[in-house]
Each structure stands twice: as C-alpha cells, then as structure tokens.
Design a protein around this motif. Structure first.
Motif, PDB file in Angstrom:
ATOM      1  N   LYS A 122       1.496  -3.929 -11.118  1.00 27.55           N
ATOM      2  CA  LYS A 122       1.765  -5.175 -11.841  1.00 27.55           C
ATOM      3  C   LYS A 122       2.660  -6.059 -10.991  1.00 27.55           C
ATOM      4  O   LYS A 122       3.732  -5.638 -10.557  1.00 27.55           O
ATOM      5  N   SER A 123       2.210  -7.294 -10.755  1.00 29.77           N
ATOM      6  CA  SER A 123       2.974  -8.201  -9.898  1.00 29.77           C
ATOM      7  C   SER A 123       3.333  -9.466 -10.653  1.00 29.77           C
ATOM      8  O   SER A 123       2.717  -9.814 -11.665  1.00 29.77           O
ATOM      9  N   ALA A 124       4.340 -10.143 -10.147  1.00 31.76           N
ATOM     10  CA  ALA A 124       4.763 -11.439 -10.685  1.00 31.76           C
ATOM     11  C   ALA A 124       5.249 -12.284  -9.522  1.00 31.76           C
ATOM     12  O   ALA A 124       5.742 -11.762  -8.514  1.00 31.76           O
ATOM     13  N   THR A 125       5.104 -13.595  -9.645  1.00 28.16           N
ATOM     14  CA  THR A 125       5.528 -14.522  -8.603  1.00 28.16           C
ATOM     15  C   THR A 125       6.558 -15.487  -9.155  1.00 28.16           C
ATOM     16  O   THR A 125       6.354 -16.081 -10.214  1.00 28.16           O
ATOM     17  N   SER A 126       7.667 -15.625  -8.444  1.00 25.87           N
ATOM     18  CA  SER A 126       8.723 -16.541  -8.846  1.00 25.87           C
ATOM     19  C   SER A 126       8.907 -17.584  -7.755  1.00 25.87           C
ATOM     20  O   SER A 126       9.119 -17.245  -6.591  1.00 25.87           O
ATOM     21  N   LYS A 127       8.825 -18.843  -8.145  1.00 33.22           N
ATOM     22  CA  LYS A 127       9.015 -19.929  -7.191  1.00 33.22           C
ATOM     23  C   LYS A 127      10.414 -20.528  -7.274  1.00 33.22           C
ATOM     24  O   LYS A 127      10.769 -21.395  -6.501  1.00 33.22           O
ATOM     25  N   ASN A 128      11.210 -20.058  -8.252  1.00 30.79           N
ATOM     26  CA  ASN A 128      12.588 -20.530  -8.366  1.00 30.79           C
ATOM     27  C   ASN A 128      13.392 -19.492  -9.147  1.00 30.79           C
ATOM     28  O   ASN A 128      12.853 -18.515  -9.669  1.00 30.79           O
ATOM     29  N   PHE A 129      14.714 -19.709  -9.220  1.00 30.55           N
ATOM     30  CA  PHE A 129      15.593 -18.759  -9.894  1.00 30.55           C
ATOM     31  C   PHE A 129      15.214 -18.580 -11.367  1.00 30.55           C
ATOM     32  O   PHE A 129      15.167 -17.475 -11.890  1.00 30.55           O
ATOM     33  N   ILE A 130      14.949 -19.691 -12.048  1.00 27.72           N
ATOM     34  CA  ILE A 130      14.731 -19.642 -13.485  1.00 27.72           C
ATOM     35  C   ILE A 130      13.504 -18.809 -13.833  1.00 27.72           C
ATOM     36  O   ILE A 130      13.534 -17.990 -14.750  1.00 27.72           O
ATOM     37  N   ARG A 176       0.831  -1.213   0.000  1.00 27.96           N
ATOM     38  CA  ARG A 176       0.000   0.000   0.000  1.00 27.96           C
ATOM     39  C   ARG A 176       0.862   1.258   0.000  1.00 27.96           C
ATOM     40  O   ARG A 176       0.558   2.241  -0.681  1.00 27.96           O
ATOM     41  N   ALA A 177       1.966   1.220   0.761  1.00 26.88           N
ATOM     42  CA  ALA A 177       2.859   2.377   0.786  1.00 26.88           C
ATOM     43  C   ALA A 177       3.535   2.571  -0.563  1.00 26.88           C
ATOM     44  O   ALA A 177       3.660   3.700  -1.068  1.00 26.88           O
ATOM     45  N   LEU A 213      -4.391  -7.684  -3.943  1.00 28.34           N
ATOM     46  CA  LEU A 213      -4.198  -6.297  -3.512  1.00 28.34           C
ATOM     47  C   LEU A 213      -3.428  -5.509  -4.565  1.00 28.34           C
ATOM     48  O   LEU A 213      -3.756  -4.345  -4.850  1.00 28.34           O
ATOM     49  N   CYS A 214      -2.405  -6.126  -5.135  1.00 24.76           N
ATOM     50  CA  CYS A 214      -1.645  -5.460  -6.195  1.00 24.76           C
ATOM     51  C   CYS A 214      -2.561  -5.114  -7.381  1.00 24.76           C
ATOM     52  O   CYS A 214      -2.495  -4.006  -7.932  1.00 24.76           O
ATOM     53  N   GLU A 215      -3.412  -6.056  -7.776  1.00 28.35           N
ATOM     54  CA  GLU A 215      -4.341  -5.809  -8.876  1.00 28.35           C
ATOM     55  C   GLU A 215      -5.288  -4.652  -8.541  1.00 28.35           C
ATOM     56  O   GLU A 215      -5.558  -3.781  -9.376  1.00 28.35           O
ATOM     57  N   LYS A 216      -5.762  -4.653  -7.314  1.00 29.35           N
ATOM     58  CA  LYS A 216      -6.687  -3.615  -6.869  1.00 29.35           C
ATOM     59  C   LYS A 216      -6.033  -2.239  -6.896  1.00 29.35           C
ATOM     60  O   LYS A 216      -6.687  -1.225  -7.218  1.00 29.35           O
TER      61      LYS A 216
END
Length: 464
Positions: A296-304, A251-252, A289-292
């Motif tokens: 723009k967000s992205a999620t990474s579950k590993n390095f690649i 939010r900040a 929350l990011c969408e709201k």
C-alpha cells in the motif's frame, strides 16, 4: 632553496577565478559553492563567473553576498534550442564568457582558474593568458553521461567528445571526485598524460552548541507534519530518475514478512519536478510496482497531505522535500537505502552518516569509498534478498548500542574526511602543486581552436 620559495609562495593569499556553466542547484553546483567558500575561508580571494545564476534557484551563498558572483556569456546564446543542442549552447556560452574576460582587464586579477564540467575554455586561457594556472575538476567524463540512441546522435557527438578530451588535457592539473571516477577517466581519456588526483566533495556539517540546538528545535517542529505511528523508517533519498534504481528498495522491502512490514515503513523522498517527464513517469511506475507487489502506497506533495496517509501505508512517496524535512528524515530513519549503481560519488550516504544513520548502498562507485562495510553500513549487489536481509538486520536484529556505535563511527568518518575544511585544504594543496613543466605548442592550441570553431560552426548551422 626552491622548496623554501615554494613553501613561502603557498602561504601567500591566492587569487582564484571559478568558471562554472550554470550556478543553479545540483551536486556540481554544491561542490563549486563549498569549494569557493572553503578557499575563501582560508584567506584567498575568490570570484565566480557563470553564464547563469537565478537568485530564486541557487544556494544561499550565491545570493546572500557570501561569494562574489558575476554573470557573463548569457546575452547571445540561449541554454538550448527548442530543448535540444544543450552541449553546443553550453560551449558557446562558456566561450562567450571567456572571451568577455579576455577582452577586459579582469583576468589580470587572478593567478589561478578553477574550471569544471566544461573544458572548452581552457585553450583560450592557455593561449591568451599563459601565466594563469588552470585546475580542471572532473565530476565525470561528459561523453559517458550522454545517451546515443541513434546513429545521427552518435555522429553528432563525435566532435564534441574529441573536443572534450583535447581541451581537458590542456589543464595544468586535473582532479576528480572519487577513485571510481579516476579509473573511469583513465579508460575514457587514454591520450591524456596527466594523472588525475582525488579531491572528495564535502557535506555540510552543522555548527555545534546553541545554534545546533536551535536547528534541532526547528526540525522537531516539522514532526507535526509527519505520521506519528511509531513505525521504523527505511529511507531512500534520490531524484525520481530511472538510473537511481529506486525500485530495488521497493522490491527488497516486499521481501520482509507481513509482521515486519507492519512495524516499518519505506519512505521514498527526493527531487521531483512536474515539468520533467521522467520524474512524472518514474513516480507512476514506482506506484504501479507497489500495487503489483501488494504494497500500500501513498504520495505526499506537501506537509499537510502527509498527515492524512493511512496507518497501514507501506511505502510513502515524498515529492521535492525541503532541506529541513530532509534533515529530520535522516535523523529519524533506521537505515538509509542508497540504490544507484556506479554512482560517481554520492553525497546522501555522507549526510546519513553525519546524522548517525547506517547506510545500505550498492557495492559500486563512490559508496565503496565512503561507506565502511560493517562499520558505518553495508555494501551489497543489486539483489533483492540481500537488501532485504540488511533491512531486517538494521530494523530488528541490531541492538541499540550497536546502532549507536555505527552512528558514532559514521559521524567521525564524515567529519575527518569529508568536511568543507578538508576539501578546501586539499584543493589548496593542488593549486600549490601546479608546476607547468612543459609549455603546450602554440600551433597545437590554434589547431584545437580551429577544430572547435569548425565543430561549433557546423553544429550551429545544423541546429538552425
């Protein structure tokens, strides 16, 4: 004459027994391991007894032979019953471990016992091993950590809360992890006469010289797996739990201007287990929350997978990062955003300060004792505009020499006050200072054990 004898006794190697419920990976376990290694480095004999230690899920020192670890009390009672009654099972396992020690000849090998998290075993030591001096380390009162969402849960917890207070007060000395926890302890246990003393946890300080350069080289190799777009990094490191208040950072960040956000990125990294429903749900809530907020967000579950994130990503989620990547993130961040309120202590701010990164933290709990306002970072209430103002200042308004000076002051503060050596020195002093001036009446010990037996027996019957 007495003071000379005490000083001479303090110089002798101590024989210290640690009792810890589950030696896995967590803040309490990190403290126990660091305390044991630190006291061992000071020339004392240290042994840890625990009800569980999985070599695949523990700290290196617990599996590589650095520490002597014994597992006991795990053959009768499981950690929980169908996911419930964890406190009951934990107490039963600790009592099983303690009885195994008492019925063997092992306990005579120790002069001191370090107990943490659970205090149920203390009456047994006082009754059947009266010469052993006991230090209890309180991370935080257990009954304040447990939610009571129903009348049944509240009633169920009453005897356990009483038992915690009665047994904790039987320790020869009590130490806590912060002045904040000390104040909470006094309110939680007004009947306990012993005034706790503060022994801060420590942060791992890497060695200097050639080894440090090898570590830096290894970390630099990790950068190939991270976006190289020149954006300044705002970093949040916490478990994906609602009480960590990570949404405050998002939010900040949204209060920054479009131009400021194009030059920066909020990276949210931390502990995530797909088997833990709260981790999964809270991550989903943060993404929403990011969408709201039109971030723009992205999620990474590993390095690649982090390689392929779009350049215009505002918020990057890194799930369950390894220690090496965490170190690299700390070394490259412009600001650490530590969002939890009333945190008992908080190791992450110290890790950031050690890496030369200024810290923005909630102005409550442990950070009040670790972060120096305007010197090593900033302390602010949970107000989005106030946090955004500090973000803007750290990213775009401070001069490079000001940032370096804050980093230097942070490193000096951590090395001076929060090293493993300093923690071990303070614990050593606490053991030296134990003076059993008044023996607990044997009748009172039997009463506590009797009540404990009734509580455990009734709870076990209820569980089954």
């Amino acid at each position: 004459m007495a003071s000379k004898e005490k000083a001479a006794q303090a110089k002798l190697p101590k024989r210290i027994l640690f009792i810890h419920p589950d030696l896995g990976i967590g803040g309490a376990e990190r403290l126990v391991v660091d305390a044991a290694v630190g006291l061992q480095d000071r020339g004392h004999s240290v042994t840890i007894y625990t009800s569980h230690c999985d070599p695949r899920h523990c700290f290196d020192e617990a599996r590589n032979g650095t520490l002597e670890i014994h597992i006991s009390g795990d053959t009768i009672v499981p950690p929980n019953l169908l996911g419930r009654f964890s406190i009951l099972c934990a107490i039963l396992r600790q009592l099983h471990l303690t009885l195994a020690l008492l019925t063997s000849s092992q306990l005579s090998n120790y002069d001191y016992v370090f107990v943490d998290q659970l205090s149920a075993c203390i009456p047994l030591f006082r009754l059947f091993s009266p010469r052993t001096k006991i230090l209890f380390y309180c991370h935080f009162p257990d009954y304040l950590l447990t939610s009571r969402q129903s009348l049944i849960k509240s009633l169920y917890r009453i005897p356990f809360d009483w038992l915690e207070a009665a047994t904790t007060g039987l320790a020869d000395t009590i130490v806590v992890n912060s002045a904040f926890t000390k104040s909470v302890f006094a309110d939680a246990f007004p009947q306990i006469q012993t005034v706790p003393r503060v022994v801060y946890p420590c942060v791992s300080i890497p060695p200097s010289g050639r080894l440090n350069r090898r570590v830096d080289s290894a970390l630099d190799s990790e950068t190939d797996f991270l976006p190289q777009d020149g954006k300044k990094i705002l970093l949040s490191i916490n478990r994906f739990e609602r009480k960590k208040n990570i949404d405050l950072a998002i939010r900040a960040f949204a209060h920054l201007t479009d131009k400021e956000r194009t030059r920066s990125r909020l990276v949210i990294a931390g502990g995530y287990d797909s088997r833990v429903s709260e981790n999964v749900a809270y991550h989903a809530e943060l993404v929403y929350l990011c969408e709201k907020l039109e971030l723009k967000s992205a999620t990474s579950k590993n390095f690649i997978s982090s390689l392929s994130i779009p350049a215009d990503t505002d918020v990057l989620f890194l799930l369950s990062i390894p220690a090496s990547l965490k170190s690299h993130l700390l070394k490259t961040a412009s600001l650490l955003c530590y969002t939890p309120a009333r945190e008992h202590f908080g190791i992450v701010p110290l890790e950031a300060m050690l890496a030369g990164v200024p810290v923005l933290a909630h102005n409550s709990g442990g950070p009040l004792e670790t972060v120096s306002e305007g010197v090593t970072g900033w302390l602010r209430p949970a107000e989005e505009e106030a946090w955004a103002a500090v973000m803007r200042k750290a990213l775009f308004e401070l001069q490079p020499d000001q940032v370096r000076e804050m980093g230097r002051m942070g490193k000096e503060r951590v090395v001076a006050e929060f090293s493993k050596e300093k923690m071990a020195e303070r614990l050593d002093g606490e053991f030296d200072g134990i003076v059993r001036t008044q023996e607990v009446k044997v009748a009172w010990l039997w009463i506590i054990l009797g009540v404990a037996g009734v509580v455990v027996g009734f709870s076990t019957a209820l569980a089954w």
